[in-house]
Design a protein around this motif. Structure first.
Motif, PDB file in Angstrom:
ATOM      1  N   GLY A 192       7.799  -0.915   5.341  1.00 49.35           N
ATOM      2  CA  GLY A 192       6.558  -1.558   4.895  1.00 49.35           C
ATOM      3  C   GLY A 192       6.616  -2.153   3.503  1.00 49.35           C
ATOM      4  O   GLY A 192       5.585  -2.597   2.980  1.00 49.35           O
ATOM      5  N   LYS A 193       7.783  -2.192   2.876  1.00 47.53           N
ATOM      6  CA  LYS A 193       7.895  -2.700   1.505  1.00 47.53           C
ATOM      7  C   LYS A 193       7.400  -4.146   1.384  1.00 47.53           C
ATOM      8  O   LYS A 193       6.556  -4.459   0.535  1.00 47.53           O
ATOM      9  CB  LYS A 193       9.355  -2.643   1.012  1.00 47.53           C
ATOM     10  N   SER A 194       7.945  -5.011   2.227  1.00 51.61           N
ATOM     11  CA  SER A 194       7.583  -6.431   2.155  1.00 51.61           C
ATOM     12  C   SER A 194       6.140  -6.651   2.580  1.00 51.61           C
ATOM     13  O   SER A 194       5.443  -7.514   2.031  1.00 51.61           O
ATOM     14  CB  SER A 194       8.528  -7.263   3.029  1.00 51.61           C
ATOM     15  N   THR A 195       5.676  -5.885   3.547  1.00 50.99           N
ATOM     16  CA  THR A 195       4.286  -5.986   3.976  1.00 50.99           C
ATOM     17  C   THR A 195       3.351  -5.635   2.826  1.00 50.99           C
ATOM     18  O   THR A 195       2.339  -6.313   2.596  1.00 50.99           O
ATOM     19  CB  THR A 195       4.032  -5.056   5.171  1.00 50.99           C
ATOM     20  N   LEU A 196       3.685  -4.601   2.086  1.00 50.85           N
ATOM     21  CA  LEU A 196       2.881  -4.205   0.927  1.00 50.85           C
ATOM     22  C   LEU A 196       2.856  -5.323  -0.108  1.00 50.85           C
ATOM     23  O   LEU A 196       1.794  -5.655  -0.657  1.00 50.85           O
ATOM     24  CB  LEU A 196       3.463  -2.923   0.319  1.00 50.85           C
ATOM     25  N   VAL A 249       8.806   4.171  -0.706  1.00 49.11           N
ATOM     26  CA  VAL A 249       7.916   4.122   0.455  1.00 49.11           C
ATOM     27  C   VAL A 249       8.658   4.675   1.665  1.00 49.11           C
ATOM     28  O   VAL A 249       9.819   4.332   1.905  1.00 49.11           O
ATOM     29  CB  VAL A 249       7.456   2.679   0.730  1.00 49.11           C
ATOM     30  N   ARG A 250       7.993   5.538   2.409  1.00 48.85           N
ATOM     31  CA  ARG A 250       8.588   6.099   3.629  1.00 48.85           C
ATOM     32  C   ARG A 250       7.601   5.962   4.772  1.00 48.85           C
ATOM     33  O   ARG A 250       6.479   6.487   4.700  1.00 48.85           O
ATOM     34  CB  ARG A 250       8.955   7.575   3.435  1.00 48.85           C
ATOM     35  N   SER A 251       8.005   5.249   5.812  1.00 50.64           N
ATOM     36  CA  SER A 251       7.198   5.103   7.035  1.00 50.64           C
ATOM     37  C   SER A 251       5.760   4.693   6.735  1.00 50.64           C
ATOM     38  O   SER A 251       4.809   5.257   7.284  1.00 50.64           O
ATOM     39  CB  SER A 251       7.208   6.417   7.830  1.00 50.64           C
ATOM     40  N   GLY A 252       5.605   3.714   5.849  1.00 49.27           N
ATOM     41  CA  GLY A 252       4.290   3.161   5.574  1.00 49.27           C
ATOM     42  C   GLY A 252       3.427   3.944   4.620  1.00 49.27           C
ATOM     43  O   GLY A 252       2.261   3.593   4.396  1.00 49.27           O
ATOM     44  N   ARG A 272      -0.411  -2.945  15.486  1.00 53.21           N
ATOM     45  CA  ARG A 272       0.615  -2.108  14.853  1.00 53.21           C
ATOM     46  C   ARG A 272       0.306  -1.902  13.372  1.00 53.21           C
ATOM     47  O   ARG A 272       0.166  -2.849  12.615  1.00 53.21           O
ATOM     48  CB  ARG A 272       1.995  -2.754  15.009  1.00 53.21           C
ATOM     49  N   THR A 273       0.185  -0.658  12.971  1.00 53.35           N
ATOM     50  CA  THR A 273      -0.046  -0.321  11.564  1.00 53.35           C
ATOM     51  C   THR A 273       1.293  -0.134  10.866  1.00 53.35           C
ATOM     52  O   THR A 273       2.155   0.599  11.337  1.00 53.35           O
ATOM     53  CB  THR A 273      -0.875   0.971  11.440  1.00 53.35           C
ATOM     54  N   VAL A 274       1.456  -0.803   9.727  1.00 50.21           N
ATOM     55  CA  VAL A 274       2.709  -0.737   8.976  1.00 50.21           C
ATOM     56  C   VAL A 274       2.547   0.086   7.704  1.00 50.21           C
ATOM     57  O   VAL A 274       3.409   0.887   7.356  1.00 50.21           O
ATOM     58  CB  VAL A 274       3.209  -2.159   8.632  1.00 50.21           C
ATOM     59  N   ILE A 275       1.444  -0.125   6.997  1.00 50.87           N
ATOM     60  CA  ILE A 275       1.112   0.643   5.796  1.00 50.87           C
ATOM     61  C   ILE A 275      -0.181   1.389   6.071  1.00 50.87           C
ATOM     62  O   ILE A 275      -1.160   0.803   6.552  1.00 50.87           O
ATOM     63  CB  ILE A 275       0.937  -0.281   4.569  1.00 50.87           C
ATOM     64  N   ASP A 276      -0.203   2.677   5.756  1.00 50.67           N
ATOM     65  CA  ASP A 276      -1.359   3.498   6.123  1.00 50.67           C
ATOM     66  C   ASP A 276      -1.928   4.233   4.912  1.00 50.67           C
ATOM     67  O   ASP A 276      -1.273   5.103   4.336  1.00 50.67           O
ATOM     68  CB  ASP A 276      -0.948   4.507   7.205  1.00 50.67           C
ATOM     69  N   ASP A 277      -3.123   3.822   4.478  1.00 47.43           N
ATOM     70  CA  ASP A 277      -3.897   4.544   3.463  1.00 47.43           C
ATOM     71  C   ASP A 277      -3.072   4.778   2.190  1.00 47.43           C
ATOM     72  O   ASP A 277      -2.950   5.896   1.705  1.00 47.43           O
ATOM     73  CB  ASP A 277      -4.375   5.879   4.040  1.00 47.43           C
ATOM     74  N   ILE A 331      -5.004   1.278   0.927  1.00 52.16           N
ATOM     75  CA  ILE A 331      -4.809   0.089   1.749  1.00 52.16           C
ATOM     76  C   ILE A 331      -4.119   0.419   3.072  1.00 52.16           C
ATOM     77  O   ILE A 331      -3.211   1.248   3.129  1.00 52.16           O
ATOM     78  CB  ILE A 331      -4.015  -0.983   0.969  1.00 52.16           C
ATOM     79  N   THR A 332      -4.615  -0.199   4.133  1.00 52.98           N
ATOM     80  CA  THR A 332      -3.996  -0.110   5.452  1.00 52.98           C
ATOM     81  C   THR A 332      -3.651  -1.530   5.895  1.00 52.98           C
ATOM     82  O   THR A 332      -4.499  -2.431   5.843  1.00 52.98           O
ATOM     83  CB  THR A 332      -4.936   0.549   6.468  1.00 52.98           C
ATOM     84  N   LEU A 333      -2.405  -1.720   6.312  1.00 56.74           N
ATOM     85  CA  LEU A 333      -1.912  -3.046   6.662  1.00 56.74           C
ATOM     86  C   LEU A 333      -1.201  -3.007   8.006  1.00 56.74           C
ATOM     87  O   LEU A 333      -0.625  -1.976   8.375  1.00 56.74           O
ATOM     88  CB  LEU A 333      -0.936  -3.559   5.598  1.00 56.74           C
TER      89      LEU A 333
END
Length: 271
Positions: free
Chosen positions: A44-48, A216-219, A19-24, A12-14
């Motif tokens: 990116g915790k809450s975004t995930l 999680v580190r840097s997305g 701006r990308t917060v979560i990447d692959d 998942i990419t979010l």
């Protein structure tokens, strides 16, 4: 029991705008267990969690609930299986506690259906479990931050879903109520088999209460697994940029993080 339900995040990419917060990111949530997601602010915790609850559509990849694309399922079907306590929920102005918690029953209501004894029992149980029954007739606007948080948790419990997602459920709570809430979620998991996924800031509480820890580190996913394996001094350094010692918690046997700052270290003690 909820072992039949699966929640899977696939590549998942979010993001928000450009701006990308979560990447692959890939993540498999163990069914019927408690998962805690940890990481530094803005990682990116809450975004995930928002994507896992269908509040945020992926830019790439997908979230699968029981093998089906979550974002393509009917809203009520999702709401009967998956509940969410967001980070900053907003209550309608002037609503009283009992009415707010009762809204947790909405996914179970049919068109023209009547309120049932089962609905009443679910709301009463949720209020009792969160120690908010005495607040039933109080306006939510009048409550303290801690009381309001427990009322929101009660609404999520009244929904009686098999999967429950919570974004920082201990926010605004003092230490004793933090422990009470996490004990409550553990009771829910053990008695009903509810799959619980929660974002937590407190590493030690996350390690103590989670069966499965996600860092999680840097997305990106840094590590996932048993807290004893994931929460190491190296993880704390890499994910939070903080030097620490990690020792066994004398209460639970789980990892206990002892932060090391520039002051207060005892002379002659290796850090």
């Amino acid at each position: 029991m909820t072992d039949a339900h699966s929640l899977l995040v696939e590549r998942i990419t979010l993001g928000y705008g450009d701006r990308t917060v979560i990447d692959d990111l890939d993540l498999a949530v163990p069914p019927g267990r408690i998962t805690a997601i940890v990481g530094a602010n803005a990682c990116g915790k809450s975004t995930l969690l928002r994507a896992m609850s269908r509040l945020l559509a992926p830019k790439g990849g997908q979230v699968l609930l029981d093998g089906k694309a979550l974002h393509k399922l009917p809203t009520k079907e999702v709401a009967r299986t998956l509940g969410l306590l967001p980070q900053t929920p907003v209550a309608p102005e002037g609503i009283v506690v009992g009415d707010l918690v009762s809204r947790g029953r909405n996914p179970h209501q049919r068109v023209m259906s009547r309120w049932t004894a089962e609905d009443t029992a679910a709301v009463t149980e949720a209020l009792t479990m969160t120690d908010t029954l005495s607040l039933t007739d109080r306006s939510v606007d009048e409550l303290s931050g801690g009381q309001r948080q427990r009322v929101w948790i009660a609404m999520a419990l009244a929904q009686q879903t098999d999967v429950l997602l919570l974004d920082e459920p201990t926010t605004f709570l003092d230490v004793s109520h933090q422990v009470d809430v996490l004990d409550l979620l553990t009771d829910l998991n053990r008695s009903r088999g509810t799959t619980i996924v929660m974002v937590l800031h407190d590493l030690n509480l996350a390690a103590r209460y989670a069966d499965h820890l996600v860092a999680v580190r840097s997305g990106r996913l840094y590590a996932a697994g048993d807290p004893t394996e994931v929460l190491t001094a190296q993880t704390v350094q890499d994910v939070f940029g903080m030097t620490s010692r990690v020792v066994p918690d004398p209460v639970s046997g789980k990892p206990l993080v002892l932060p090391i700052g520039r002051h207060h270290a005892v002379e002659g003690v290796e850090v």
